[in-house]
Scaffold this motif. Sequence first.
Motif, PDB file in Angstrom:
ATOM      1  N   ARG A 292      36.698 -48.955  -9.690  1.00 58.22           N
ATOM      2  CA  ARG A 292      36.606 -47.496  -9.790  1.00 58.22           C
ATOM      3  C   ARG A 292      37.967 -46.817  -9.799  1.00 58.22           C
ATOM      4  O   ARG A 292      38.054 -45.618 -10.079  1.00 58.22           O
ATOM      5  CB  ARG A 292      35.786 -46.941  -8.617  1.00 58.22           C
ATOM      6  CG  ARG A 292      34.282 -47.033  -8.794  1.00 58.22           C
ATOM      7  CD  ARG A 292      33.564 -46.329  -7.664  1.00 58.22           C
ATOM      8  NE  ARG A 292      34.110 -44.995  -7.396  1.00 58.22           N
ATOM      9  CZ  ARG A 292      33.737 -44.246  -6.372  1.00 58.22           C
ATOM     10  NH1 ARG A 292      32.844 -44.713  -5.503  1.00 58.22           N
ATOM     11  NH2 ARG A 292      34.262 -43.049  -6.187  1.00 58.22           N
ATOM     12  N   THR A 295      38.942 -45.032 -13.044  1.00 53.93           N
ATOM     13  CA  THR A 295      38.225 -43.768 -13.227  1.00 53.93           C
ATOM     14  C   THR A 295      38.780 -42.682 -12.313  1.00 53.93           C
ATOM     15  O   THR A 295      38.996 -41.534 -12.747  1.00 53.93           O
ATOM     16  CB  THR A 295      36.725 -43.967 -12.951  1.00 53.93           C
ATOM     17  OG1 THR A 295      36.211 -44.943 -13.856  1.00 53.93           O
ATOM     18  CG2 THR A 295      35.960 -42.657 -13.137  1.00 53.93           C
ATOM     19  N   ASP A 296      39.007 -43.028 -11.059  1.00 55.96           N
ATOM     20  CA  ASP A 296      39.528 -42.040 -10.112  1.00 55.96           C
ATOM     21  C   ASP A 296      40.931 -41.580 -10.514  1.00 55.96           C
ATOM     22  O   ASP A 296      41.255 -40.393 -10.408  1.00 55.96           O
ATOM     23  CB  ASP A 296      39.561 -42.624  -8.699  1.00 55.96           C
ATOM     24  CG  ASP A 296      38.175 -42.798  -8.113  1.00 55.96           C
ATOM     25  OD1 ASP A 296      37.206 -42.289  -8.707  1.00 55.96           O
ATOM     26  OD2 ASP A 296      38.059 -43.446  -7.059  1.00 55.96           O
ATOM     27  N   TRP A 297      41.773 -42.523 -10.952  1.00 53.00           N
ATOM     28  CA  TRP A 297      43.124 -42.171 -11.404  1.00 53.00           C
ATOM     29  C   TRP A 297      43.052 -41.237 -12.613  1.00 53.00           C
ATOM     30  O   TRP A 297      43.773 -40.229 -12.671  1.00 53.00           O
ATOM     31  CB  TRP A 297      43.906 -43.434 -11.763  1.00 53.00           C
ATOM     32  CG  TRP A 297      45.301 -43.171 -12.235  1.00 53.00           C
ATOM     33  CD1 TRP A 297      46.433 -43.095 -11.482  1.00 53.00           C
ATOM     34  CD2 TRP A 297      45.718 -42.938 -13.599  1.00 53.00           C
ATOM     35  NE1 TRP A 297      47.531 -42.829 -12.265  1.00 53.00           N
ATOM     36  CE2 TRP A 297      47.121 -42.733 -13.570  1.00 53.00           C
ATOM     37  CE3 TRP A 297      45.052 -42.891 -14.819  1.00 53.00           C
ATOM     38  CZ2 TRP A 297      47.857 -42.477 -14.725  1.00 53.00           C
ATOM     39  CZ3 TRP A 297      45.784 -42.631 -15.978  1.00 53.00           C
ATOM     40  CH2 TRP A 297      47.161 -42.436 -15.914  1.00 53.00           C
ATOM     41  N   SER A 298      42.199 -41.568 -13.571  1.00 52.03           N
ATOM     42  CA  SER A 298      42.084 -40.738 -14.775  1.00 52.03           C
ATOM     43  C   SER A 298      41.626 -39.330 -14.433  1.00 52.03           C
ATOM     44  O   SER A 298      42.150 -38.339 -14.957  1.00 52.03           O
ATOM     45  CB  SER A 298      41.110 -41.383 -15.764  1.00 52.03           C
ATOM     46  OG  SER A 298      41.591 -42.625 -16.215  1.00 52.03           O
ATOM     47  N   ARG A 299      40.652 -39.231 -13.537  1.00 52.64           N
ATOM     48  CA  ARG A 299      40.132 -37.912 -13.153  1.00 52.64           C
ATOM     49  C   ARG A 299      41.193 -37.095 -12.427  1.00 52.64           C
ATOM     50  O   ARG A 299      41.375 -35.904 -12.686  1.00 52.64           O
ATOM     51  CB  ARG A 299      38.898 -38.080 -12.264  1.00 52.64           C
ATOM     52  CG  ARG A 299      38.255 -36.750 -11.867  1.00 52.64           C
ATOM     53  CD  ARG A 299      37.078 -36.956 -10.930  1.00 52.64           C
ATOM     54  NE  ARG A 299      36.039 -37.755 -11.555  1.00 52.64           N
ATOM     55  CZ  ARG A 299      35.674 -38.964 -11.140  1.00 52.64           C
ATOM     56  NH1 ARG A 299      36.286 -39.516 -10.098  1.00 52.64           N
ATOM     57  NH2 ARG A 299      34.710 -39.616 -11.757  1.00 52.64           N
ATOM     58  N   ALA A 300      41.931 -37.743 -11.528  1.00 51.94           N
ATOM     59  CA  ALA A 300      42.917 -37.025 -10.718  1.00 51.94           C
ATOM     60  C   ALA A 300      44.114 -36.565 -11.535  1.00 51.94           C
ATOM     61  O   ALA A 300      44.757 -35.567 -11.183  1.00 51.94           O
ATOM     62  CB  ALA A 300      43.379 -37.912  -9.568  1.00 51.94           C
ATOM     63  N   ARG A 302      44.086 -36.119 -15.062  1.00 52.73           N
ATOM     64  CA  ARG A 302      43.741 -35.647 -16.413  1.00 52.73           C
ATOM     65  C   ARG A 302      44.367 -34.295 -16.735  1.00 52.73           C
ATOM     66  O   ARG A 302      44.964 -34.112 -17.798  1.00 52.73           O
ATOM     67  CB  ARG A 302      42.223 -35.563 -16.562  1.00 52.73           C
ATOM     68  CG  ARG A 302      41.775 -35.126 -17.973  1.00 52.73           C
ATOM     69  CD  ARG A 302      40.261 -35.110 -18.093  1.00 52.73           C
ATOM     70  NE  ARG A 302      39.723 -36.452 -17.957  1.00 52.73           N
ATOM     71  CZ  ARG A 302      38.929 -36.849 -16.965  1.00 52.73           C
ATOM     72  NH1 ARG A 302      38.608 -35.988 -15.989  1.00 52.73           N
ATOM     73  NH2 ARG A 302      38.459 -38.061 -16.932  1.00 52.73           N
ATOM     74  N   ARG A 303      44.232 -33.337 -15.831  1.00 51.90           N
ATOM     75  CA  ARG A 303      44.741 -31.984 -16.097  1.00 51.90           C
ATOM     76  C   ARG A 303      46.249 -32.021 -16.350  1.00 51.90           C
ATOM     77  O   ARG A 303      46.743 -31.412 -17.303  1.00 51.90           O
ATOM     78  CB  ARG A 303      44.422 -31.077 -14.906  1.00 51.90           C
ATOM     79  CG  ARG A 303      44.860 -29.637 -15.103  1.00 51.90           C
ATOM     80  CD  ARG A 303      44.542 -28.815 -13.870  1.00 51.90           C
ATOM     81  NE  ARG A 303      43.108 -28.737 -13.643  1.00 51.90           N
ATOM     82  CZ  ARG A 303      42.568 -28.258 -12.525  1.00 51.90           C
ATOM     83  NH1 ARG A 303      43.333 -27.845 -11.539  1.00 51.90           N
ATOM     84  NH2 ARG A 303      41.259 -28.202 -12.391  1.00 51.90           N
TER      85      ARG A 303
END
Length: 343
Positions: A292, A295-300, A302-303
């Motif tokens: 995971r 996914t967590d890295w990408s979400r954190a 992304r902005r």
Amino acid sequence: MSRGHDLLIVGGGPAGLATALHAARAGLDTVIAEPRRPPVDKACGEGLMPGAVRALAALGLEVPGHPLTGIRYIQGSRQVQAAFRHGPGLGARRTDLHSALHRAVLDAGVPVLPLRVEDVRQDTTGVTVPGTGLRARWLVAADGLHSPVRRSLGLEVKTRGAPRYGLRQHYAVPPWSPYVEVHWGAHAEAYVTPLGPALVGIALLTARRAPFTTQLDGFPELAARLPPETAVTPVRGAGPLRQRARTRAHGRVLLVGDAAGYVDALTGEGVSLALTGAEALVANVRRGTPSRYETDWSRATRRHRLLTDVLVRARQQPALAPHIMPTAARLPRLFAAAVNALA
């Protein structure tokens, strides 16, 4: 061979040290491999955004520095500024930040071994560093922008566009503003970060290969505030800045900080992202959900990645670059929203 650790962290910069602190507090048996003696310096804008300040405070760390009120863009007679809405940032010497993190890691009982790691071997149960006797269930590559571990595992992705570089020098002059000033020039951006009562840091981001003084001459009003005799540190450089990784999780190797991929220093979020990534990585190892982490890295991130990528691409387009600063000045609310979204 020694008994296996839970976590072997390759790289003792802010990303690696923060990962070690989170890991120690999660009860993970952790060791760091870092060949450089502390404190480690590098070319860095040295402005910590409010998110980074909060993350350091959550780790119980106090880093000396100069409070930062917000961000100000300057181009000729045009100016636009945005104050931070959720607490101050901090202008802090990279060496002071590193010293605070390093002391906390040692206090937490995490050993820092003077080893350089450039090659690793992994199997289904762990990772081994040949010739060292080191083995761990998980290896964290926190070895920077040009990560040898990332390269050795074939995780690098070729980047496009003109490479950009960073240069930094310090001047013994009193800060004239509590804001981080970003001066927009024809070929570069100059960042002015207050660091103390009589110290400012000047960081230049550019695609031109030219000496620091040549680049600074492109900002005559700024250069006039910085007499050559007030320079108190040598020029440090870094780059090319844009680096890509195929993945942040490769078997039992996890990438964090600049090693996990880097867009540009234009929005000044490197340390914040390193601290966020460190926390997410350890949380997933502790929960037994390392898959995971990507996914967590990408979400954190992304902005930050999207906004920085858009700005850098616009900066590199001759038809768009001259309009970045005037557009920000015409739309101050949008500028403030962008600054605080990143902060």
